[in-house]
Design a protein around this motif. Structure first.
Motif, PDB file in Angstrom:
ATOM      1  N   PHE A   1      63.783  48.369  28.374  1.00 30.92           N
ATOM      2  CA  PHE A   1      62.305  47.504  28.192  1.00 30.92           C
ATOM      3  C   PHE A   1      61.767  48.016  26.160  1.00 30.92           C
ATOM      4  CE2 PHE A   1      58.251  46.558  27.887  1.00 30.92           C
ATOM      5  CZ  PHE A   1      58.401  44.939  28.997  1.00 30.92           C
ATOM      6  N   GLY A   2      61.732  47.799  25.553  1.00 28.79           N
ATOM      7  CA  GLY A   2      61.204  48.537  23.897  1.00 28.79           C
ATOM      8  C   GLY A   2      59.842  47.313  23.632  1.00 28.79           C
ATOM      9  N   GLY A   3      59.463  47.565  22.909  1.00 30.37           N
ATOM     10  CA  GLY A   3      57.971  47.510  21.898  1.00 30.37           C
ATOM     11  C   GLY A   3      57.521  46.923  20.975  1.00 30.37           C
ATOM     12  N   GLY A   4      56.853  46.495  20.758  1.00 26.78           N
ATOM     13  CA  GLY A   4      55.864  45.347  19.905  1.00 26.78           C
ATOM     14  C   GLY A   4      55.632  46.034  18.054  1.00 26.78           C
TER      15      GLY A   4
ATOM     16  N   ASN B   1      70.763  43.303  29.799  1.00 29.41           N
ATOM     17  CA  ASN B   1      69.068  43.273  30.119  1.00 29.41           C
ATOM     18  C   ASN B   1      68.544  44.106  29.118  1.00 29.41           C
ATOM     19  OD1 ASN B   1      68.842  41.851  32.363  1.00 29.41           O
ATOM     20  ND2 ASN B   1      69.402  43.193  33.686  1.00 29.41           N
ATOM     21  N   ILE B   2      67.841  43.532  28.162  1.00 29.72           N
ATOM     22  CA  ILE B   2      66.953  44.169  27.135  1.00 29.72           C
ATOM     23  C   ILE B   2      65.686  42.674  27.341  1.00 29.72           C
ATOM     24  CG2 ILE B   2      68.379  43.637  25.452  1.00 29.72           C
ATOM     25  CD1 ILE B   2      67.193  45.846  24.071  1.00 29.72           C
ATOM     26  N   ASP B   3      64.769  43.247  26.901  1.00 26.07           N
ATOM     27  CA  ASP B   3      63.278  42.679  26.218  1.00 26.07           C
ATOM     28  C   ASP B   3      62.292  43.609  26.159  1.00 26.07           C
ATOM     29  OD1 ASP B   3      63.728  39.868  25.632  1.00 26.07           O
ATOM     30  OD2 ASP B   3      61.609  39.943  26.954  1.00 26.07           O
TER      31      ASP B   3
ATOM     32  N   GLN C   1      65.677  42.566  20.384  1.00 27.97           N
ATOM     33  CA  GLN C   1      65.686  43.521  21.363  1.00 27.97           C
ATOM     34  C   GLN C   1      64.382  42.932  22.529  1.00 27.97           C
ATOM     35  OE1 GLN C   1      62.038  46.109  21.365  1.00 27.97           O
ATOM     36  NE2 GLN C   1      60.933  45.193  19.686  1.00 27.97           N
ATOM     37  N   LYS C   2      65.389  41.472  21.590  1.00 30.12           N
ATOM     38  CA  LYS C   2      64.974  40.447  22.455  1.00 30.12           C
ATOM     39  C   LYS C   2      66.358  39.746  23.418  1.00 30.12           C
ATOM     40  CE  LYS C   2      61.425  36.767  21.981  1.00 30.12           C
ATOM     41  NZ  LYS C   2      61.350  34.747  20.839  1.00 30.12           N
ATOM     42  N   ALA C   3      65.761  39.405  24.952  1.00 32.37           N
ATOM     43  CA  ALA C   3      67.077  38.905  25.893  1.00 32.37           C
ATOM     44  C   ALA C   3      68.314  38.213  24.837  1.00 32.37           C
ATOM     45  CB  ALA C   3      66.221  38.685  27.296  1.00 32.37           C
TER      46      ALA C   3
ATOM     47  N   PRO D   1      76.739  41.265  25.803  1.00 32.22           N
ATOM     48  CA  PRO D   1      77.006  40.260  26.222  1.00 32.22           C
ATOM     49  C   PRO D   1      75.767  38.993  26.457  1.00 32.22           C
ATOM     50  CG  PRO D   1      76.000  42.713  26.737  1.00 32.22           C
ATOM     51  CD  PRO D   1      76.477  42.564  25.415  1.00 32.22           C
ATOM     52  N   GLY D   2      75.648  38.748  27.473  1.00 37.62           N
ATOM     53  CA  GLY D   2      75.132  37.142  26.900  1.00 37.62           C
ATOM     54  C   GLY D   2      73.399  37.724  26.703  1.00 37.62           C
ATOM     55  N   PRO D   3      73.196  35.659  27.290  1.00 39.51           N
ATOM     56  CA  PRO D   3      71.624  36.513  27.764  1.00 39.51           C
ATOM     57  C   PRO D   3      71.309  37.239  28.606  1.00 39.51           C
ATOM     58  CG  PRO D   3      72.095  33.927  27.461  1.00 39.51           C
ATOM     59  CD  PRO D   3      73.132  35.192  27.374  1.00 39.51           C
ATOM     60  N   GLY D   4      69.752  37.975  28.195  1.00 39.20           N
ATOM     61  CA  GLY D   4      69.731  39.185  29.355  1.00 39.20           C
ATOM     62  C   GLY D   4      67.912  38.062  30.571  1.00 39.20           C
ATOM     63  N   LEU D   5      67.912  39.043  30.783  1.00 39.78           N
ATOM     64  CA  LEU D   5      65.908  39.183  32.101  1.00 39.78           C
ATOM     65  C   LEU D   5      65.012  38.634  31.149  1.00 39.78           C
ATOM     66  CD1 LEU D   5      66.952  39.885  35.833  1.00 39.78           C
ATOM     67  CD2 LEU D   5      66.727  37.897  34.996  1.00 39.78           C
ATOM     68  N   PRO D   6      64.118  37.763  30.673  1.00 43.39           N
ATOM     69  CA  PRO D   6      62.613  37.801  30.096  1.00 43.39           C
ATOM     70  C   PRO D   6      61.859  38.604  31.016  1.00 43.39           C
ATOM     71  CG  PRO D   6      63.365  35.977  31.092  1.00 43.39           C
ATOM     72  CD  PRO D   6      64.539  36.250  31.521  1.00 43.39           C
ATOM     73  N   ALA D   7      60.921  39.439  29.582  1.00 41.61           N
ATOM     74  CA  ALA D   7      60.145  40.522  30.649  1.00 41.61           C
ATOM     75  C   ALA D   7      59.845  40.543  31.596  1.00 41.61           C
ATOM     76  CB  ALA D   7      59.077  40.774  29.728  1.00 41.61           C
TER      77      ALA D   7
END
Ligand code: SF4
Length: 692
Positions: free
Chosen positions: A100-103, A125-127, A342-344, A374-380
């Motif tokens: 889980f990253g940050g803006g 799973n990164i968002d 860093q967006k899913a 990997p493909g798309p992960g879960l949104p935040a």
């Protein structure tokens, strides 16, 4: 050491400042087109964050969940994280480890974190917390214009526009130097503000539209209805540069002023005035329409932004000199943070992760097989809700974010974090989220490291190292690099920001957010560079977008129509008031940093519940009395603040405080189906008098 030119650590305006390292790290405002020599209170107090007394100085670890965090060596902390990642990955698969990253992270950090997740961890799973900030505006701009840059023109264009409309934005309090670009009473220009509260920005407006929370979409269609009915639409522009107008016209036909007044509470006469000002601005230097989080943080946020884009397109604004549509990005690197992976659902260059061409290009730059990406992960929101559930992530690595305070329905987030097998937090302060961690890593901050940021105009800026980090503190890039090495990746994760930026430029080449032509020497000289900036193109990149064509496949902008619908949670007898939340001048985001600044703490020591005096009378409470704000999800506590500047059916709470004072204990996480944005800005609550 001489003064170092740099930028503020806080919001997306990224005001320019000098740092004087030999003078107790003094801050001095620096002239720049966006802040024009101004800083807000937060900028002036920014150096207080560098005080060793307010920040983490050594890694912390606990051996059991019920044991206290204790200081450990860097090797012990990093070894533990690597061991836990391997153990959980082996037992549950790579997607069981999430990031889980940050803006607020620099472009380099956002980029390396995305690569670390996909390559070193192998997880989808990164968002990041920007999903809670700009995602509705980003989704709508991407669909309507083919590109999402918060402002597709320099901020100085706002300063010359004859009419500016702000929807759900309060820059006089959140970004005071930006307010200097807005029309002022008596300067011959017009400011239209839509906000349920009479904010300092709204009080300076030529006309203030005060809609009920959650009704901005109907408001936009009411304005569009009048633009069409009064013959103010630019049909030549619509025919030449857009598609989809007929459907938007059909929907707008149902939003006649009396109906819009019933839905929003905004008088029809105010709608008429606003439309006249919007149309007249076109021949008086331009008309600009800007949205903020107040319009966007809704379960229909994307459709609401589209509705205001529809209005702007009908008036013929986007791409016309001095005119346009934009969204005011909030977090320090809220723009760059959503471009570099860093967006899913994204890869660097603002590419879609499910686009085969994008995967091929990025895999080549990263030296991996595209089939292994990997493909798309879960949104935040979904990611946080899945933590510790069967089949969900078992470990979470957090960088520069404090979801225990900043995520919606924060009590649930706290419970999900407690259900994890392992939590590691990297931050510069011991945040509320860090209190739940098994390992906490102390990170260097803005003035202690080089890095690039992209401000709310899409202008790339260099933030420079002015002082050394304290002993025992490392940069995020050093931390990611060290973890990657421990996970078997000796190469590919450099800790040097210049090296990471060079790779970021290659990875972004040909993407929507193309940085391949961004020259570090231009950034170092403080010369303007706006993305897209492809290699071989103009060195300043693209300050203004859409002059000739939009970035859609056919070059035309899209009208996207949708009907108004109620908020996900409506008021009723049990929960009769709307709650809306927001930022105040002296605090920032979750407050993890600003609550530790003595100056800012003194300026804004505690939260409050803003309510109308008649509502307080019904409750039997006076100004300053403690009250509870209760929703179906939780209860927040704060003193009452009485003001006639808010609607009788609405209360407001700032969201910068922790513990029982968390506004997000109450907010609703119901998501926008397109962007994943939770409905921060409206939920149903009741008020109760609290114990003194
Ligand atoms: Fe910093 Fe934003 Fe204030 Fe400027 S407006 S000084 S960037 S917090």
């Amino acid at each position: 050491m001489t003064a170092v030119p740099t930028h503020c650590p806080y919001c997306a305006l990224q005001c320019a400042m000098w740092l004087h390292p030999d003078d107790g790290v003094a801050v001095e405002p620096r002239d720049f087109p966006t802040n024009r020599g101004g800083l807000c209170q937060k900028g002036w107090a920014a150096a207080e964050l560098l005080d060793p007394g307010v920040r983490l100085a050594t890694p912390l670890m606990r051996d059991r969940r019920d044991a206290p965090l204790r200081p450990v060596t860097w090797d012990a902390a990093l070894d533990r994280i690597a061991a836990e990642v391997r153990r959980i990955r082996d037992a549950h698969g790579p997607d069981a480890v999430a990031v889980f990253g940050g803006g607020g992270l620099t472009n380099e950090k956002a980029y390396l974190l995305g690569k670390f997740a996909r390559v070193a961890l192998g997880t989808a799973n990164i968002d990041y917390n920007g999903r809670f900030c700009m995602s509705s505006a980003a989704a709508a701009a991407g669909r309507a214009f083919g590109i999402d840059r918060g402002l597709p023109f320099p901020l100085t264009d706002v300063g010359t526009a004859g009419t500016v409309m702000l929807v759900g934005a309060n820059p006089a309090e959140t970004m005071p130097p930006l307010a200097g670009h807005l029309p002022r009473p008596g300067d011959g220009r017009a400011l239209v503000v839509a906000d349920p509260r009479s904010t300092p920005t709204a009080r300076a407006a030529t006309v203030h539209l005060q809609p009920a929370p959650g009704t901005d979409l109907a408001l936009a269609y009411g304005l569009l209805h009048l633009v069409i009915a009064r013959g103010l639409a630019d049909h030549a522009y619509i025919a030449a540069r857009t598609t989809g107008f007929e459907e938007a016209r059909r929907v707008a036909a149902g939003y006649w002023p009396a109906r819009v007044e019933r839905i929003t509470g905004v008088p029809a006469s105010a709608l008429e005035t606003a439309v006249e000002l919007l149309a007249a601005g076109r021949s008086r230097g331009g008309t600009v329409v800007l949205t903020g989080r107040g319009a966007e943080q809704h379960s229909k946020g994307t459709d609401t932004v589209h509705a205001f884009i529809n209005l702007a397109l009908a008036l013929g604004l986007p791409g016309r000199p001095g005119c346009g549509f934009g969204s005011l990005t909030g977090q320090g690197n809220g723009q760059g943070g959503r471009e570099h992976g860093q967006k899913a659902d994204q890869l660097p260059g603002y590419r879609r992760i499910d686009d085969p061409g994008a995967r091929r290009h990025v895999a080549r730059v990263w030296g991996v097989d595209e089939a292994d990406l990997p493909g798309p992960g879960l949104p935040a929101r979904e990611l946080l809700n899945a933590l510790g559930t069967p089949g969900g992530p078992r470990a979470l690595l957090v960088f520069g974010s404090n979801p225990v305070v900043s995520a919606p329905d924060a009590g649930r987030v706290q419970r999900r974090l407690a259900a994890l097998d392992f939590l590691a937090v990297t931050d510069l302060v011991r945040s509320e989220t860090a209190e739940h961690a098994d390992v906490v890593l102390p990170a260097a901050q803005w003035a202690e490291e080089d890095g690039t940021m992209t401000n709310l105009e899409g202008r790339v800026l260099l933030r420079r190292r002015a002082v050394d980090p304290p002993p025992g503190v490392r940069t995020d890039l050093e931390i990611v690099s060290a973890l990657a090495r421990r996970l078997g990746h000796r190469d590919g994760f450099p800790a040097d920001p210049a090296e990471v930026f060079a790779e970021l430029r290659r990875a972004s080449a040909g993407g929507v957010a193309d940085y391949s032509g961004v020259r570090p020497d231009r950034l170092a000289a403080g010369e303007p560079v706006y993305w897209p900036c492809p290699a071989g193109g103009p060195p300043e990149g693209t300050p203004r977008l859409f002059a000739d064509r939009f970035r859609t496949p056919d070059g035309r902008a899209r009208f996207v129509a949708a009907e108004h619908r109620p908020a996900a949670e409506e008021t009723d007898e049990t929960f009769p008031c709307h709650l809306t939340t927001g930022r105040i001048l002296a605090q920032y985001q979750s407050g993890a940093q600003t609550r530790r600044s003595p100056t800012l703490r003194e300026a804004a020591p505690e939260p409050y519940v803003e309510m109308h005096p008649l509502l307080a009378e019904r409750l039997g409470c006076a100004d300053g009395d403690p009250v509870r704000v209760v929703s179906r999800r939780g209860t927040a506590r704060a003193p009452a603040r009485l003001t006639e500047r808010i609607r009788l059916d609405t209360v407001f709470m700032p969201f910068h405080w922790a513990g029982e004072q968390r506004a997000n204990l109450v907010t609703n996480s119901a998501p926008d189906p397109v962007s994943g944005m939770p409905e921060f800005k409206v939920c149903a609550v009741r008020l109760e008098r609290d114990r003194p």
